[in-house]
Write a protein that holds these residues in place. Structure first.
Motif, PDB file in Angstrom:
ATOM      1  N   ASP A 208     -12.518  -4.649 -17.628  1.00 25.17           N
ATOM      2  CA  ASP A 208     -11.272  -3.626 -17.228  1.00 25.17           C
ATOM      3  C   ASP A 208     -11.565  -2.886 -15.645  1.00 25.17           C
ATOM      4  O   ASP A 208     -10.660  -2.437 -15.312  1.00 25.17           O
ATOM      5  CB  ASP A 208     -11.457  -2.564 -18.364  1.00 25.17           C
ATOM      6  N   GLU A 209     -12.838  -2.455 -15.476  1.00 25.72           N
ATOM      7  CA  GLU A 209     -13.153  -2.012 -14.133  1.00 25.72           C
ATOM      8  C   GLU A 209     -12.542  -3.080 -13.144  1.00 25.72           C
ATOM      9  O   GLU A 209     -11.993  -2.528 -12.241  1.00 25.72           O
ATOM     10  CB  GLU A 209     -14.835  -1.774 -13.964  1.00 25.72           C
ATOM     11  N   PHE A 210     -12.832  -4.356 -13.217  1.00 24.17           N
ATOM     12  CA  PHE A 210     -12.593  -5.147 -12.158  1.00 24.17           C
ATOM     13  C   PHE A 210     -11.044  -5.238 -12.067  1.00 24.17           C
ATOM     14  O   PHE A 210     -10.328  -5.335 -10.973  1.00 24.17           O
ATOM     15  CB  PHE A 210     -12.961  -6.726 -12.372  1.00 24.17           C
ATOM     16  N   ARG A 211     -10.329  -5.318 -13.151  1.00 26.38           N
ATOM     17  CA  ARG A 211      -8.845  -5.239 -13.183  1.00 26.38           C
ATOM     18  C   ARG A 211      -8.279  -4.047 -12.583  1.00 26.38           C
ATOM     19  O   ARG A 211      -7.225  -4.194 -11.563  1.00 26.38           O
ATOM     20  CB  ARG A 211      -8.519  -5.329 -14.734  1.00 26.38           C
ATOM     21  N   THR A 212      -9.001  -2.896 -12.869  1.00 26.78           N
ATOM     22  CA  THR A 212      -8.582  -1.529 -12.273  1.00 26.78           C
ATOM     23  C   THR A 212      -8.550  -1.635 -10.836  1.00 26.78           C
ATOM     24  O   THR A 212      -7.953  -1.185  -9.989  1.00 26.78           O
ATOM     25  CB  THR A 212      -9.250  -0.243 -12.859  1.00 26.78           C
ATOM     26  N   ALA A 213      -9.766  -2.157 -10.235  1.00 24.86           N
ATOM     27  CA  ALA A 213     -10.144  -2.532  -8.873  1.00 24.86           C
ATOM     28  C   ALA A 213      -9.207  -3.099  -7.980  1.00 24.86           C
ATOM     29  O   ALA A 213      -8.506  -3.073  -7.150  1.00 24.86           O
ATOM     30  CB  ALA A 213     -11.356  -3.040  -8.635  1.00 24.86           C
ATOM     31  N   VAL A 214      -8.691  -4.323  -8.764  1.00 23.56           N
ATOM     32  CA  VAL A 214      -7.531  -5.280  -8.461  1.00 23.56           C
ATOM     33  C   VAL A 214      -6.088  -4.384  -8.210  1.00 23.56           C
ATOM     34  O   VAL A 214      -5.386  -4.350  -7.224  1.00 23.56           O
ATOM     35  CB  VAL A 214      -7.264  -6.264  -9.415  1.00 23.56           C
ATOM     36  N   ASN A 215      -5.877  -3.693  -9.313  1.00 30.93           N
ATOM     37  CA  ASN A 215      -4.380  -2.747  -9.268  1.00 30.93           C
ATOM     38  C   ASN A 215      -4.674  -2.035  -8.269  1.00 30.93           C
ATOM     39  O   ASN A 215      -3.664  -1.780  -7.391  1.00 30.93           O
ATOM     40  CB  ASN A 215      -4.675  -2.012 -10.673  1.00 30.93           C
ATOM     41  N   THR A 216      -5.835  -1.154  -7.938  1.00 26.48           N
ATOM     42  CA  THR A 216      -6.084  -0.040  -6.760  1.00 26.48           C
ATOM     43  C   THR A 216      -5.921  -1.021  -5.359  1.00 26.48           C
ATOM     44  O   THR A 216      -5.285  -0.703  -4.435  1.00 26.48           O
ATOM     45  CB  THR A 216      -7.376   0.470  -6.941  1.00 26.48           C
ATOM     46  N   ALA A 217      -6.392  -2.170  -5.269  1.00 24.32           N
ATOM     47  CA  ALA A 217      -6.495  -2.962  -4.049  1.00 24.32           C
ATOM     48  C   ALA A 217      -5.137  -3.286  -3.500  1.00 24.32           C
ATOM     49  O   ALA A 217      -4.713  -3.344  -2.638  1.00 24.32           O
ATOM     50  CB  ALA A 217      -7.469  -3.977  -4.066  1.00 24.32           C
ATOM     51  N   ALA A 218      -4.498  -3.947  -4.752  1.00 24.31           N
ATOM     52  CA  ALA A 218      -2.978  -4.408  -4.421  1.00 24.31           C
ATOM     53  C   ALA A 218      -2.154  -3.138  -4.232  1.00 24.31           C
ATOM     54  O   ALA A 218      -1.235  -3.552  -3.428  1.00 24.31           O
ATOM     55  CB  ALA A 218      -2.755  -5.129  -5.753  1.00 24.31           C
ATOM     56  N   ASP A 219      -2.105  -2.098  -4.947  1.00 20.15           N
ATOM     57  CA  ASP A 219      -1.453  -1.088  -4.579  1.00 20.15           C
ATOM     58  C   ASP A 219      -1.632  -0.778  -3.242  1.00 20.15           C
ATOM     59  O   ASP A 219      -0.688  -0.222  -2.508  1.00 20.15           O
ATOM     60  CB  ASP A 219      -1.600   0.021  -5.465  1.00 20.15           C
ATOM     61  N   ALA A 220      -2.636  -0.684  -2.586  1.00 16.05           N
ATOM     62  CA  ALA A 220      -3.135  -0.275  -1.169  1.00 16.05           C
ATOM     63  C   ALA A 220      -2.209  -1.232  -0.242  1.00 16.05           C
ATOM     64  O   ALA A 220      -1.790  -0.852   0.623  1.00 16.05           O
ATOM     65  CB  ALA A 220      -4.389  -0.295  -0.703  1.00 16.05           C
ATOM     66  N   VAL A 221      -2.278  -2.513  -0.756  1.00 13.41           N
ATOM     67  CA  VAL A 221      -1.580  -3.672   0.271  1.00 13.41           C
ATOM     68  C   VAL A 221      -0.237  -3.214   0.347  1.00 13.41           C
ATOM     69  O   VAL A 221       0.560  -3.432   1.200  1.00 13.41           O
ATOM     70  CB  VAL A 221      -1.920  -4.844  -0.379  1.00 13.41           C
ATOM     71  N   ARG A 222       0.274  -2.959  -0.929  1.00 16.68           N
ATOM     72  CA  ARG A 222       1.648  -2.873  -1.062  1.00 16.68           C
ATOM     73  C   ARG A 222       2.081  -1.262  -0.201  1.00 16.68           C
ATOM     74  O   ARG A 222       3.053  -1.390   0.428  1.00 16.68           O
ATOM     75  CB  ARG A 222       2.313  -2.258  -2.570  1.00 16.68           C
ATOM     76  N   GLN A 223       1.317  -0.413  -0.458  1.00 15.98           N
ATOM     77  CA  GLN A 223       1.413   0.838   0.450  1.00 15.98           C
ATOM     78  C   GLN A 223       1.542   0.393   1.854  1.00 15.98           C
ATOM     79  O   GLN A 223       2.426   1.104   2.676  1.00 15.98           O
ATOM     80  CB  GLN A 223       0.276   1.714   0.277  1.00 15.98           C
ATOM     81  N   ALA A 224       0.501  -0.326   2.184  1.00 10.48           N
ATOM     82  CA  ALA A 224       0.584  -0.616   3.698  1.00 10.48           C
ATOM     83  C   ALA A 224       1.842  -1.327   4.103  1.00 10.48           C
ATOM     84  O   ALA A 224       2.391  -1.190   5.175  1.00 10.48           O
ATOM     85  CB  ALA A 224      -0.825  -1.547   4.059  1.00 10.48           C
TER      86      ALA A 224
END
Length: 873
Positions: A208-224
């Motif tokens: 779950d922690e890894f999945r959350t990290a992917v969500n956070t990182a993917a959202d950062a890419v989308r934000q950029a």
């Protein structure tokens, strides 16, 4: 007894007495060594225990440490004892037993005892003397004395301390006490495994922690990406977002030119001349609305040419999550971890080695389990940021897996409705209710792929007609692994010979099912293994005759997969009759083809009829829409633009060019001869003097300059030979139908590993089927094909899931002659496919109106060209 006799007897007594002492010392030493060894064995055997508390344990174990060196040495001493010959054993026994009594009795013949002893004592002494003389003679006439002296010279102190690592050696003899099946495992092997199990347990807990990290990182890419897009968005878009209610003159006067600047300077906007609090809030609100809408609709893009820090961080997080989540489907590895866990938990801190004695499982199985767990642990550690390594390399190696994870998290704009094709509501509902068991599948599924697999399971016998490159193979494997998890065991894949190797690779790489190649010289042994063990047997349409009668009645084929199923569109062909016989006998069957309709609706209807004769599909008097509804229970198709939002663009260019004078000579000769096939190749038979060849050389050179690879397709072998001889640089092929299937795959592998500018030339009917060639991003088709599906298949070899570059498709076309006329025919065939098979419903008019066979087409074109050229028109 005379004096001389007594004197001789004295000498015998003296020697035998010395030998007796020697024998007694030997016996005492051997008894001491043996007793010590017996004690050591009792101690060690008493410590052999079963790890864990289960009723049946796989192995019993003895933990040993350096403190056990003395015990091992005691056992080694016993093994080192000199062996006793029969002569030595008998001699020691006589000397330590009978000789002792004789030496005591014979004293009555010497000294005062000779006078005072009674007659009976003297008789007994005489017998003793006779025995001793006989013993003396035997000892001196054999090697007994020499053997005794050798045995007495052995010293247990000369045996060096024996290390723990030798406990099962023949020089110790402990292995024989355990039945001879034990093996020694060093502590470091177990420690590595314990570390791996710890990584597995931690990953299971941290998924779950890894999945959350992917969500956070993917959202950062989308934000950029959103920021980049909004930065390029002119500030005038604020008016559009408010239906023209906002005036933006003040913003323009202040130098604000794009929507992002509005957000960046939101604290200053209210102070701009003529803006004020209300208008400023509306401006910022409109900008935020545009930002949020852009973000909501922004899929995550992974651009290999712009490797940003945010995207690199995302790929690292995805690699870690992929490794962690893969454990759930790695049932064999989890079982291996559970099997060795009790042993590892029981280890004492001082233990240096473990002696394993097999019980329910062999020690070889333990070692297999250790290797499996260690491999899985290494995979998890590789997924961790700390493990280093370039995550981009892993992404480039398996982009489809990464995009499947992004789709699962909702970062790709998949259209759920389009993933259903055009299925009836009741079928869609039934498919949605099925829970797909992916415990034996090693690949991540996109949402539409999961739906396709569940559709096949629910409907039992289906055609999966997804467009090229959408992953029909992994959808089939998802079906097979689901059925295997539910208890089924035997599956059969039938495919063209060119893709047997690819199927074997895919089964092994993306599932834990066993793959058996029923093709080639080893097929008999492979068949026996498949029948015995179960798994996926992979054979070809041409081998089905050999397979008939070789599958025992007790072996139930749980599911059949027919790849490139348009191979059996002709019901009169032998391969079709054999295939349909299998389909009728099996409970489930999947026909895979991206081109269910190539020439005639009748062929499509045949495929449906093999699976579902109950559907009574008609083809001559109905509209396409009604046809699609009729085949819907057995037919599912999705197109690339519907479900692969991340697929790079495809640019198609029709390269029209005049014929050179050399081209015209070849063409005119072919027309006069009435040779349609020669007419089709004429514009490429003049080598470097051909206009098409010159353009092809330019395309290859441009591809090299742009760091791309090129696929060149032609129907004709002679054209391919000409192309291969003229093109500069590294050229692979020709890949033709005469190239053995295994060599075709290795040719593609070599091409994939080659540098930019490499060219693979392939016959379109051989290289355009089954092979995956995503390393090429420039496709050249040397002449128009008689079936549009042939071109689609060829282009689909490159433009498919996993392609990271935009794909350029160049069609080389002559302005005059046969090419133009074929293009006109292709337009009609394209329309036919679009109406009847491109979606999972049906059409507009009777199919026979579009039934133009290849022979008819050839006659029509040759006649027209003769009239044009020979009449001077």
């Amino acid at each position: 007894m005379e004096r001389e006799e007594r004197q001789h007897l004295r000498g015998v007594v003296e020697q035998v007495s010395g030998w007796r002492k020697l024998a007694a010392g030997i016996a005492a030493e051997r008894d001491t060594v043996d007793a010590a060894a017996e004690g050591a064995a009792r101690q060690l055997l008493g410590r052999v225990a079963s790890p864990g508390t289960g009723a049946t344990t796989p192995w019993r174990a003895l933990q040993v440490s350096p403190s056990d060196v003395g015990l091992v040495t005691s056992l080694a001493c016993r093994q080192a004892l000199p062996a006793l010959t029969t002569n030595a054993r008998q001699g020691i026994h006589q000397l330590t037993n009978d000789a002792g009594r004789a030496l005591t009795a014979v004293r009555a013949l010497f000294g005062a005892r000779r006078i005072w002893s009674s007659k009976s004592r003297k008789d007994e002494a005489g017998q003793a003397a006779t025995y001793l003389i006989s013993l003396h003679e035997r000892a001196t006439s054999t090697r007994l004395v020499t053997e005794l002296e050798g045995l007495a010279a052995w010293d247990r102190k000369a045996v060096p301390p024996t290390g723990i690592s030798a406990i099962l050696d023949d020089t110790v003899g402990f292995a024989q006490l355990l039945g001879g099946r034990a093996e020694l495992v060093e502590r470091h092997e177990l420690d590595v495994t314990r570390t791996a199990i710890s990584a597995i347990d931690q990953a299971l807990q941290r998924e779950d922690e890894f999945r959350t990290a992917v969500n956070t990182a993917a959202d950062a890419v989308r934000q950029a990406e959103t920021r980049k897009l909004v930065t390029e968005m002119p500030v005038e878009r604020l008016k559009d977002a408010t239906s023209g209610q906002l005036r933006i003159t003040a913003l323009l006067d202040a130098g604000i030119r794009n929507v992002q600047q509005v957000l960046d300077q939101k604290s200053r906007i209210r102070s701009f001349p003529g803006v004020g609090e209300t208008t400023g809030n509306r401006m910022v609100g409109a900008a935020r609305t545009i930002w949020q809408t852009t973000l909501d609709e922004m899929p995550v893009r992974i651009d290999i040419k712009n490797r940003s820090r945010d995207t690199t961080k995302l790929l690292k997080a995805m690699r870690a999550w992929a490794a962690a989540r893969s454990i759930h489907s790695a049932t064999a590895d989890l079982a291996a971890a559970d099997a060795v866990r009790p042993l590892l938990q029981s280890l004492d801190s001082k233990t240096s080695h473990v002696v394993l004695v097999p019980q329910a499982r062999t020690v070889a199985e333990l070692r297999t389990a250790l290797v499996a767990v260690q491999r899985r642990g290494a995979m998890l550690n590789d997924g961790d940021d700390a493990a280093g390594g370039d995550p981009w390399e892993d992404f480039i190696a398996r982009p489809a897996d990464y995009y499947a994870m992004l789709a699962e998290l909702g970062f790709l704009a998949d259209d759920a409705e389009k993933s259903h094709g055009d299925l009836p509501t009741e079928i869609v509902d039934a498919v949605r209710e099925l829970k797909l068991d992916t415990s034996r599948l090693k690949a991540s599924l996109r949402g539409y792929q999961s739906f396709g697999a569940r559709f096949a399971i629910v409907q039992r016998k289906v055609i999966i007609g997804d467009e090229m490159g959408l992953g029909k193979t992994v959808e089939s494997l998802a079906v097979l692994t689901h059925l295997r998890a539910k208890g089924s065991s035997h599956f059969l894949v039938v495919c063209p010979a060119a893709v047997v190797t690819n199927w074997v690779r895919e089964v092994r790489a993306k599932s834990d099912l066993r793959a058996y190649r029923l093709h080639g010289p080893g097929r008999d042994d492979a068949l026996k293994s498949w029948i015995r063990n179960g798994g996926v047997a992979i054979t070809t349409y041409d081998i089905l005759g050999w397979l008939e009668g070789r599958i025992p009645e007790g072996v139930e084929l749980a599911c059949l997969v027919f790849d490139e199923a348009h191979y059996i569109k002709n019901p009169d062909a032998q391969r079709t009759r054999r295939s349909t016989a299998l389909i009728k006998s099996a409970e489930r069957a999947i026909l895979l083809t991206g081109t269910p309709l190539e020439n005639r609706i009748e062929e499509f209807r045949n495929l449906v009829g093999y699976l579902r004769p109950d559907l009574s599909v008609s083809a001559s008097e109905i509209a396409p829409r009604q046809f699609r509804k009729q085949v819907a229970p057995a037919y599912l198709r999705r197109n690339q633009e519907d479900v692969l939002t991340e697929l790079p663009e495809r640019f198609e260019v029709d390269e029209w060019m005049p014929m050179s004078s050399a081209d015209e000579q070849h063409y005119r000769a072919a027309v006069i001869e009435g040779n349609f096939m020669a007419m089709r190749q004429a514009a490429l038979r003049a080598g470097a003097k051909s206009e098409k060849m010159r353009r092809l050389i330019d395309i290859v050179q441009e591809a090299e300059d742009n760091e791309r690879k090129v696929l060149v397709f032609s129907y004709f072998r002679d054209v391919l030979d000409e192309v291969a001889s003229v093109l500069p640089g590294k050229v692979f092929g020709p890949l033709t139908g005469s190239v053995p299937a295994a060599r075709r795959q290795s040719m593609v592998d070599e091409f994939s590993q080659a540098h930019h500018g490499a060219v693979l030339v392939a016959q379109i009917v051989a290289g355009g089927v089954g092979l995956n060639i995503q390393s090429a991003s420039v496709v050249v088709i040397c002449e128009p094909q008689l079936k549009p599906t042939t071109e689609w298949q060829a282009i689909g070899r490159s433009h498919r899931m996993g392609q990271l570059e935009s794909v350029q498709v160049h069609r080389l076309l002559s302005e005059e002659g046969v090419d133009q006329r074929i293009i006109e025919i292709l337009a009609r065939k394209n329309q036919l496919f679009a109406e009847f098979a491109r979606v999972s419903e049906t059409a507009d008019s009777a199919p026979e109106a579009f039934d133009i066979t290849d022979a008819e087409l050839a006659r029509e074109i040759v006649a027209a060209e003769r009239e044009r050229l020979l009449s001077g028109g």
